[in-house]
Design a protein around this motif. Sequence first.
Motif, short mmCIF file in Angstrom:
data_model
loop_
_atom_site.label_atom_id
_atom_site.label_comp_id
_atom_site.label_asym_id
_atom_site.label_seq_id
_atom_site.Cartn_x
_atom_site.Cartn_y
_atom_site.Cartn_z
N ILE A 124 0.84 -1.21 0.00
CA ILE A 124 0.00 0.00 0.00
C ILE A 124 0.87 1.26 0.00
N LEU A 125 1.89 1.23 0.84
CA LEU A 125 2.79 2.39 0.92
C LEU A 125 3.59 2.55 -0.37
N LEU A 126 3.98 1.42 -0.96
CA LEU A 126 4.71 1.46 -2.23
C LEU A 126 3.85 2.05 -3.34
N ASP A 127 2.57 1.76 -3.30
CA ASP A 127 1.64 2.32 -4.28
C ASP A 127 1.56 3.83 -4.15
N HIS A 128 1.52 4.33 -2.94
CA HIS A 128 1.49 5.78 -2.73
C HIS A 128 2.79 6.43 -3.19
N CYS A 129 3.91 5.76 -2.92
CA CYS A 129 5.21 6.33 -3.33
C CYS A 129 5.35 6.40 -4.85
N SER A 130 4.62 5.53 -5.56
CA SER A 130 4.73 5.47 -7.03
C SER A 130 3.53 6.09 -7.73
N GLN A 131 2.72 6.86 -6.98
CA GLN A 131 1.54 7.53 -7.55
C GLN A 131 0.60 6.55 -8.26
N GLY A 132 0.39 5.36 -7.63
CA GLY A 132 -0.60 4.42 -8.15
C GLY A 132 -0.08 3.40 -9.13
#
Length: 512
Positions: free
Chosen positions: A464-472
């Motif tokens: 989930i955090l990785l998704d936020h760091c990569s803008q989806g």
Amino acid sequence: MKLDSAEEKSGVGGSLPAEESPPALEPAFSKLLHRLSRKEASGQGSARNAALKDLDALIEAAEGDRFFEGSGSEGSLRGMPEILGQVVRALETYAAPKEKADGVEEHPEVPEKATEVGSLVLKLLGKVEAAKGSPDCPAWKTGLRHMSGPVYIFAITHRLKQPWTSPASQHVAGEVLSLLLRVTECSSVAGFLCGENEDDRGRFAVVLGLLKPHLNKETWKKNPAVKHVFSWTLRQVTQPWLSPHLEKILPPSLLISDDYQTENKVLGVQCLHHIVVNVPAADLLQYNRAQVLYHALFNHLYMPEHHLIQAVLLCLLDLFPVLEKALHWKGDTTRVTTHCHEVLQLILTHMEPEHRLLLRRTYARHLPAFVKRLGILTVRHLKRLDQVILGYLEVYDEPEDETRLKILETLKLVMQYTWPRISCRVVVLLKALLKLICDLSRDTIPTTEAAKSAVLQEATDCLILLDHCSQGQVKGLLAKIVLSCEDSTVVSCIRKVQQGSADSPGDDTEDG
């Protein structure tokens, strides 16, 4: 051994008269002190038994309220209080374990000696307690002051399970400590050492003074109990009582930590850690003491012993704020490389090739604390952290999988603090996290259900955090996987990521 005529005349060695006159106690105890201090009195045989029996008889014959009378009488070189203190010191030395030349750790003769000595010490303290109730005998306070230090050292030496103790000697030592606290009117050992009111300065300085001759480079291993008495006593004294004694406690702690035996290294580092936590930073920074501590601890990081590494890292984490107290973030200037950077760099260097599970677990356990300490400056170590995180996620740590749980916690912190640098690492991290989830779902890893559930949750949070760091980007990559995946556990984790709505990591690290 036959008593000389002078000892027989004073009543020591024969049957003591029931009504021993008070003035005769002082010369009688002086003669017994001489006998206890002689070398032959410290060995096995009749000389030892005779000296102890005579002392027992002398204590029994003296009345409690008259025990200290005659102190400082005319023509007396030493008063009864001082002599009693020296007698107890001689008894404590007699019962103490001695270094074995052949390296044997057992001390079969010591428990018996300690039990005998403990019985005598209890009787002596009983006389003090009886004298407290007599208004005509104020000298008991002086006697107790001389006796309390060596009595305490005896009790702490023998009260816990050690190679030189037995259940009987531990029991009598525990009784001695309880009676000592009662006679001194202290509610705890800390109160005994530090004092419990303004008029009571405590006895920590007295105990340190008695231990000092045995805590130098030449003598500290001659009595294997001394290091334990010192370290246990040190940890009973906290702020603000510890700082005035810094010059007395720091050298022995460094000496013990610098030994070649791991057990002693750990014990010394624990002493140093207690000092770091309980002494003000200003005192530690004075005379460059903090730097001395740092270099002593840093050198231990090269030792592949997990117990030692654990103790050293805990101590260093508390020492960093002291060392870096003068460093402040100044906005447009670059912060000076700190001790924390140096230690983390060495830890990561050791972690990468390490294959021993206990050491891997110890390193991983403290990695999150270092990332929190450095915050956004963790970016300096990002390349090495990537390698360590990816490598450690591949190896399980049964049965609780503690190592991977800590590595996942570290990964979350790294992404929170360095999120602008994570977008270029999305694919590599996504593959590692998905592989971990797949391995767990297939039961190929022998961990407990609780550990498996915890790892799955942490891995999902990381996605989930990785998704936020990569803008989806992660959601887009996972969308194709969920259509073809038949594993319910993997699909459940992917659904959570797709539905995840955690705050942007940048919101939590504005002050980093």
